[in-house]
Design a protein around this motif. Structure first.
Motif, PDB file in Angstrom:
ATOM      1  N   ARG A  27     -19.673 -52.355   0.799  1.00 39.94           N
ATOM      2  CA  ARG A  27     -18.797 -51.957   1.184  1.00 39.94           C
ATOM      3  C   ARG A  27     -18.059 -50.759   0.557  1.00 39.94           C
ATOM      4  N   PRO A  28     -17.990 -49.367   1.036  1.00 39.08           N
ATOM      5  CA  PRO A  28     -17.824 -47.672   0.953  1.00 39.08           C
ATOM      6  C   PRO A  28     -16.468 -47.952   0.517  1.00 39.08           C
ATOM      7  N   THR A  29     -16.750 -46.707  -0.693  1.00 38.48           N
ATOM      8  CA  THR A  29     -14.863 -46.868  -1.873  1.00 38.48           C
ATOM      9  C   THR A  29     -14.784 -46.216  -0.850  1.00 38.48           C
ATOM     10  N   GLN A  30     -12.573 -46.532  -1.717  1.00 38.49           N
ATOM     11  CA  GLN A  30     -12.090 -45.466  -1.199  1.00 38.49           C
ATOM     12  C   GLN A  30     -11.362 -44.838  -1.891  1.00 38.49           C
ATOM     13  N   LYS A  31     -11.603 -44.294  -2.732  1.00 36.64           N
ATOM     14  CA  LYS A  31     -11.306 -44.305  -4.401  1.00 36.64           C
ATOM     15  C   LYS A  31     -11.082 -42.520  -4.119  1.00 36.64           C
ATOM     16  N   THR A  32     -10.662 -41.775  -4.023  1.00 39.12           N
ATOM     17  CA  THR A  32     -10.722 -39.662  -3.488  1.00 39.12           C
ATOM     18  C   THR A  32     -10.344 -39.566  -4.695  1.00 39.12           C
ATOM     19  N   GLU A  33     -10.930 -38.545  -4.881  1.00 42.34           N
ATOM     20  CA  GLU A  33     -10.419 -37.051  -6.354  1.00 42.34           C
ATOM     21  C   GLU A  33     -10.426 -35.443  -4.850  1.00 42.34           C
ATOM     22  N   THR A  34      -9.611 -34.890  -5.393  1.00 40.79           N
ATOM     23  CA  THR A  34      -9.795 -33.359  -5.337  1.00 40.79           C
ATOM     24  C   THR A  34     -10.546 -32.595  -6.105  1.00 40.79           C
ATOM     25  N   VAL A  35     -11.467 -31.407  -6.032  1.00 40.51           N
ATOM     26  CA  VAL A  35     -11.981 -31.343  -6.452  1.00 40.51           C
ATOM     27  C   VAL A  35     -12.094 -29.306  -6.023  1.00 40.51           C
ATOM     28  N   ALA A  36     -12.599 -28.643  -6.932  1.00 44.36           N
ATOM     29  CA  ALA A  36     -12.348 -26.715  -6.686  1.00 44.36           C
ATOM     30  C   ALA A  36     -14.038 -27.407  -5.464  1.00 44.36           C
ATOM     31  N   LEU A  37     -14.060 -26.419  -4.624  1.00 43.17           N
ATOM     32  CA  LEU A  37     -14.843 -25.580  -4.277  1.00 43.17           C
ATOM     33  C   LEU A  37     -15.881 -26.280  -4.925  1.00 43.17           C
ATOM     34  N   GLN A 177     -10.855 -26.159  -2.349  1.00 42.09           N
ATOM     35  CA  GLN A 177     -11.073 -27.497  -2.656  1.00 42.09           C
ATOM     36  C   GLN A 177     -10.552 -28.324  -1.561  1.00 42.09           C
ATOM     37  N   LEU A 178     -11.428 -29.652  -2.200  1.00 45.03           N
ATOM     38  CA  LEU A 178     -11.584 -30.605  -1.389  1.00 45.03           C
ATOM     39  C   LEU A 178     -11.223 -32.455  -1.661  1.00 45.03           C
ATOM     40  N   LEU A 179     -10.792 -32.797  -0.612  1.00 46.10           N
ATOM     41  CA  LEU A 179     -10.445 -33.825  -1.300  1.00 46.10           C
ATOM     42  C   LEU A 179     -11.627 -34.842  -0.918  1.00 46.10           C
ATOM     43  N   VAL A 180     -12.578 -35.244  -2.434  1.00 43.35           N
ATOM     44  CA  VAL A 180     -13.277 -35.991  -1.918  1.00 43.35           C
ATOM     45  C   VAL A 180     -13.927 -37.816  -1.997  1.00 43.35           C
ATOM     46  N   TYR A 181     -14.791 -38.334  -2.562  1.00 37.76           N
ATOM     47  CA  TYR A 181     -15.250 -39.676  -2.949  1.00 37.76           C
ATOM     48  C   TYR A 181     -15.574 -39.900  -3.967  1.00 37.76           C
ATOM     49  N   GLN A 182     -14.879 -40.346  -5.017  1.00 39.81           N
ATOM     50  CA  GLN A 182     -14.953 -40.348  -5.749  1.00 39.81           C
ATOM     51  C   GLN A 182     -16.596 -41.409  -5.941  1.00 39.81           C
ATOM     52  N   GLN A 183     -17.323 -40.852  -7.127  1.00 35.14           N
ATOM     53  CA  GLN A 183     -18.951 -41.189  -7.469  1.00 35.14           C
ATOM     54  C   GLN A 183     -18.903 -43.083  -7.768  1.00 35.14           C
ATOM     55  N   PRO A 184     -19.744 -43.782  -7.124  1.00 34.09           N
ATOM     56  CA  PRO A 184     -19.800 -45.246  -8.278  1.00 34.09           C
ATOM     57  C   PRO A 184     -20.480 -44.786  -9.571  1.00 34.09           C
ATOM     58  N   ARG A 185     -19.181 -46.114 -10.138  1.00 35.68           N
ATOM     59  CA  ARG A 185     -19.951 -46.095 -11.481  1.00 35.68           C
ATOM     60  C   ARG A 185     -21.003 -47.168 -11.862  1.00 35.68           C
ATOM     61  N   ILE A 186     -22.292 -46.371 -11.943  1.00 34.14           N
ATOM     62  CA  ILE A 186     -23.715 -46.562 -12.276  1.00 34.14           C
ATOM     63  C   ILE A 186     -23.456 -47.504 -13.369  1.00 34.14           C
ATOM     64  N   GLY A 187     -23.826 -49.108 -13.538  1.00 28.32           N
ATOM     65  CA  GLY A 187     -24.771 -48.981 -15.185  1.00 28.32           C
ATOM     66  C   GLY A 187     -25.684 -49.611 -14.660  1.00 28.32           C
ATOM     67  N   LEU A 188     -26.296 -49.433 -16.231  1.00 32.65           N
ATOM     68  CA  LEU A 188     -28.401 -49.695 -15.716  1.00 32.65           C
ATOM     69  C   LEU A 188     -28.562 -50.364 -17.292  1.00 32.65           C
ATOM     70  N   ILE A 189     -28.885 -51.520 -16.921  1.00 38.14           N
ATOM     71  CA  ILE A 189     -29.879 -52.376 -18.138  1.00 38.14           C
ATOM     72  C   ILE A 189     -31.531 -52.621 -17.876  1.00 38.14           C
ATOM     73  N   ILE A 190     -32.062 -51.850 -18.753  1.00 33.68           N
ATOM     74  CA  ILE A 190     -33.317 -52.189 -19.611  1.00 33.68           C
ATOM     75  C   ILE A 190     -33.437 -53.408 -20.380  1.00 33.68           C
ATOM     76  N   ALA A 325     -23.931 -45.047   0.712  1.00 35.23           N
ATOM     77  CA  ALA A 325     -22.483 -45.856   1.445  1.00 35.23           C
ATOM     78  C   ALA A 325     -22.268 -46.190   0.646  1.00 35.23           C
ATOM     79  N   ILE A 326     -22.032 -46.855  -0.553  1.00 30.13           N
ATOM     80  CA  ILE A 326     -21.231 -46.495  -0.944  1.00 30.13           C
ATOM     81  C   ILE A 326     -19.997 -45.620  -1.196  1.00 30.13           C
ATOM     82  N   GLU A 327     -20.735 -44.226  -1.781  1.00 27.90           N
ATOM     83  CA  GLU A 327     -20.146 -43.129  -2.192  1.00 27.90           C
ATOM     84  C   GLU A 327     -18.772 -42.866  -0.648  1.00 27.90           C
TER      85      GLU A 327
END
Length: 416
Positions: A27-37, A177-190, A325-327
């Protein structure tokens, strides 16, 4: 999401089917934020962007020369009277009538009445008189007022990844400036009892932990960021707690190691306990012990193999498209495929399809060549160094000789 832990038999799931199954489940994220170009490189656009006006907004000269007060092609021997000068940022104030001309520089606006530009090398000037000494091209050398875009043109659709060329075009159209999707928060287990941090003393039977460094750098190179990184021993309770914590803190959980069928491989059964394992095992070399499923409230889980090359290859083939896809990227980017010729003999036995690491070269006749990166063992990180290609070796292929042609994925990134 639900599914059997091993629905594809002993061989595992073919790579393309695995990728399609994963992408269909996300499921793609629906969270957004505005960032400078200038902070938007690599991000995914979240709304249509339209041009506020025509660009450049005025007719401009393509070269240094002279703008003429006429619409027809000039002829050798024609003459004009010079009226002034137009430069970028300092346009000529006035209009041109037939028989009049102005000096004009590249990119400068044309005044009303101007319909042709003569290259400076074709003319002769004397005081305020201009004459055509050679034959003029039928090209008027004028850039249209809407050459880049018209007002209200769509410059960007939602779901597009922002590249240097796109950002440059948006800047030229006045977008700040642009409205962009938030990047997914990634957790990594080794996971692994045998792992110790680099730079510390290595007891007998242990190895320095490298998968974390490799995967964090790889994910960063692909435009994402690992926010939580945990090295955990092969102890069920510690792994269970880490999986639970990351499923609450992150949008995606990735592990390496612990998803096969050994006595210390706890992660896969723990994921099945805390969520669901959709499939495990790939019909691929390197990369057979790969698992995909969910944790907690549907958080995607990717269990990569423990061998570093297998972890990197499966991350490129399955994790990277999924993160796109998630982003919110409409069509995840895959590596282009090219036809290449082997420069070296490759010994192998039929079995699983294989992705071998190689360097790209060009032969004397212009043919694309693939030079193998030494041993293809999945534990040998050196086979990744400088690799331009992942050679696609069919399951039924046996020994390959120099000169054989194969398909390969070109894993160099696009610049623009």
């Amino acid at each position: 999401m639900s599914g059997s832990a091993e629905p594809y038999g002993i061989e595992g799931l073919p790579l393309l089917e695995a990728r399609n199954k994963i992408l269909a489940a996300l499921r793609p994220t629906q969270k957004t934020e505005t960032v400078a170009l200038n902070q938007a490189l690599g991000r995914i656009n979240a709304e249509p962007v339209v041009a506020p006006e025509a660009i450049p907004g005025f007719r401009a000269s393509v070269m240094d020369g002279y703008a003429l007060g006429q619409q027809t092609q000039p002829q050798q021997g024609d003459q004009w009277t010079l009226q002034g000068r137009s430069a970028p940022g300092a346009p000529f104030q006035g209009s041109l009538s037939p028989g009049e001309a102005i000096r004009i520089l590249t990119g400068a606006p044309l005044p009303p009445g101007a319909g042709w530009v003569l290259p400076q090398e074709l003319v002769c000037t004397q005081d305020t008189e201009l004459s055509l000494e050679g034959n003029a091209s039928d090209n008027p050398w004028i850039r249209a007022a809407d050459e880049e875009c018209k007002a209200e043109d769509c410059l960007l659709d939602p779901g597009q990844r922002l590249t240097p060329a796109l950002l440059g075009r948006l800047a030229s159209c006045g977008i700040a400036q642009l409205l962009v999707y938030q990047q997914p928060r990634i957790g990594l287990i080794i996971s692994g009892d045998e792992l110790v941090p680099a730079g510390t003393t290595k007891p007998p039977g242990t190895i320095w932990e490298s998968n974390g460094t490799l995967l964090i750098a790889l994910i960063q190179t692909l435009g994402q960021k690992v926010e939580h990184h945990c090295v955990v021993a092969d102890e069920p309770q510690a792994l269970r707690q880490t999986l639970q914590d990351l499923s609450k803190q992150c949008d995606v959980v990735v592990s390496t190691g612990g998803v096969s069928a050994g006595d210390s491989d706890w992660i896969r059964p723990l994921v099945a306990e805390l969520g669901a394992v959709e499939f495990w095992k790939l019909f691929l070399k390197p990369g057979r012990p790969f698992a995909f499923g969910t944790l907690g409230d549907g958080v995607p889980f990717f269990g990569l193999p423990g061998n570093p090359v297998a972890a990197a290859v499966t991350a490129l083939q399955l994790l990277w498209p999924a993160l796109q896809a998630i982003e919110g990227q409409t069509t995840p980017e895959l590596f282009p495929r090219v036809r290449v010729e082997l420069t070296d003999q490759l010994q192998r036995r039929p079995g699983r399809p294989e992705l071998a690491r190689a360097r790209l070269d060009v032969g004397s006749s212009g043919q694309l060549l693939a030079r193998l990166n030494g041993s293809q063992a999945s534990s040998r990180i050196g086979s990744l160094e400088g690799a331009d290609l992942l050679l696609e070796l069919p399951a039924d292929a046996d020994d390959l000789k120099a000169g054989d042609e194969l398909w390969a994925q070109l894993i160099r990134r696009t610049v623009f």
